[in-house]
Design a protein around this motif. Structure first.
Motif, PDB file in Angstrom:
ATOM      1  N   ALA A   4       4.378 -11.897  -4.861  1.00 18.40           N
ATOM      2  CA  ALA A   4       3.623 -10.706  -4.419  1.00 18.40           C
ATOM      3  C   ALA A   4       4.708  -9.705  -4.108  1.00 18.40           C
ATOM      4  O   ALA A   4       4.572  -8.832  -3.440  1.00 18.40           O
ATOM      5  N   LYS A  47       4.436  -5.875  -3.645  1.00 21.87           N
ATOM      6  CA  LYS A  47       3.724  -5.044  -4.498  1.00 21.87           C
ATOM      7  C   LYS A  47       2.583  -4.215  -3.921  1.00 21.87           C
ATOM      8  O   LYS A  47       2.565  -3.088  -4.251  1.00 21.87           O
ATOM      9  N   ALA A  48       1.765  -4.787  -2.981  1.00 17.79           N
ATOM     10  CA  ALA A  48       0.870  -3.846  -2.196  1.00 17.79           C
ATOM     11  C   ALA A  48       1.291  -2.680  -1.679  1.00 17.79           C
ATOM     12  O   ALA A  48       0.908  -1.532  -1.925  1.00 17.79           O
ATOM     13  N   TYR A  49       2.678  -2.738  -1.113  1.00 17.85           N
ATOM     14  CA  TYR A  49       3.093  -1.141  -0.338  1.00 17.85           C
ATOM     15  C   TYR A  49       3.614  -0.519  -1.469  1.00 17.85           C
ATOM     16  O   TYR A  49       3.522   0.718  -1.372  1.00 17.85           O
ATOM     17  N   GLU A  51       2.235  -0.021  -4.456  1.00 11.87           N
ATOM     18  CA  GLU A  51       1.191   0.679  -4.860  1.00 11.87           C
ATOM     19  C   GLU A  51       0.708   1.672  -4.178  1.00 11.87           C
ATOM     20  O   GLU A  51       0.036   2.611  -4.444  1.00 11.87           O
ATOM     21  N   LYS A  52       0.784   1.379  -2.662  1.00 12.02           N
ATOM     22  CA  LYS A  52       0.126   2.346  -1.838  1.00 12.02           C
ATOM     23  C   LYS A  52       1.032   3.499  -1.751  1.00 12.02           C
ATOM     24  O   LYS A  52       0.673   4.725  -1.916  1.00 12.02           O
ATOM     25  N   GLY A  57      -2.672   3.449  -3.648  1.00 19.05           N
ATOM     26  CA  GLY A  57      -3.415   2.524  -3.655  1.00 19.05           C
ATOM     27  C   GLY A  57      -4.387   2.236  -4.737  1.00 19.05           C
ATOM     28  O   GLY A  57      -5.482   1.627  -4.659  1.00 19.05           O
ATOM     29  N   GLN A  60      -5.311  -1.232  -6.312  1.00 17.37           N
ATOM     30  CA  GLN A  60      -6.240  -2.110  -5.668  1.00 17.37           C
ATOM     31  C   GLN A  60      -7.681  -1.485  -5.517  1.00 17.37           C
ATOM     32  O   GLN A  60      -8.483  -2.221  -5.485  1.00 17.37           O
ATOM     33  N   GLN A  63      -9.398  -2.577  -8.819  1.00 16.76           N
ATOM     34  CA  GLN A  63      -9.671  -4.140  -8.456  1.00 16.76           C
ATOM     35  C   GLN A  63     -10.755  -4.331  -7.782  1.00 16.76           C
ATOM     36  O   GLN A  63     -11.581  -5.160  -8.140  1.00 16.76           O
ATOM     37  N   ASP A  64     -10.979  -3.626  -6.635  1.00 15.23           N
ATOM     38  CA  ASP A  64     -12.070  -3.906  -5.685  1.00 15.23           C
ATOM     39  C   ASP A  64     -13.376  -3.406  -6.454  1.00 15.23           C
ATOM     40  O   ASP A  64     -14.335  -4.168  -6.191  1.00 15.23           O
TER      41      ASP A  64
END
Length: 67
Positions: A4, A47-49, A51-52, A57, A60, A63-64
């Motif tokens: 992650a 990774k999430a941070y 991307e943000k 974001g 994400q 993907q949603d």
């Protein structure tokens, strides 16, 4: 199971920058996360941070939408 986090080499490839610039980004983002009270790991960034902060974001959200 994939990790992650990104390390500097992976972040440099993703952003198309040098590894030294990627380390600067990681230090800056880890400082931001630490200031917000999160635990950080030197030399890695979630990774999430990434991307943000770099892509708003968008990945994400895509993907949603597909789920």
């Amino acid at each position: 199971m994939s990790r992650a986090t990104y390390n500097a080499k992976e972040l440099a490839e993703l952003l198309g920058v040098s590894e030294s610039m990627a380390y600067k980004f990681i230090r800056q983002m880890n400082a931001e996360l630490a200031q917000k009270g999160y635990l950080v790991c030197r030399g890695r960034i979630p990774k999430a941070y990434v991307e943000k902060r770099f892509f708003g974001g968008i990945a994400q959200a895509e993907q949603d939408a597909l789920a």
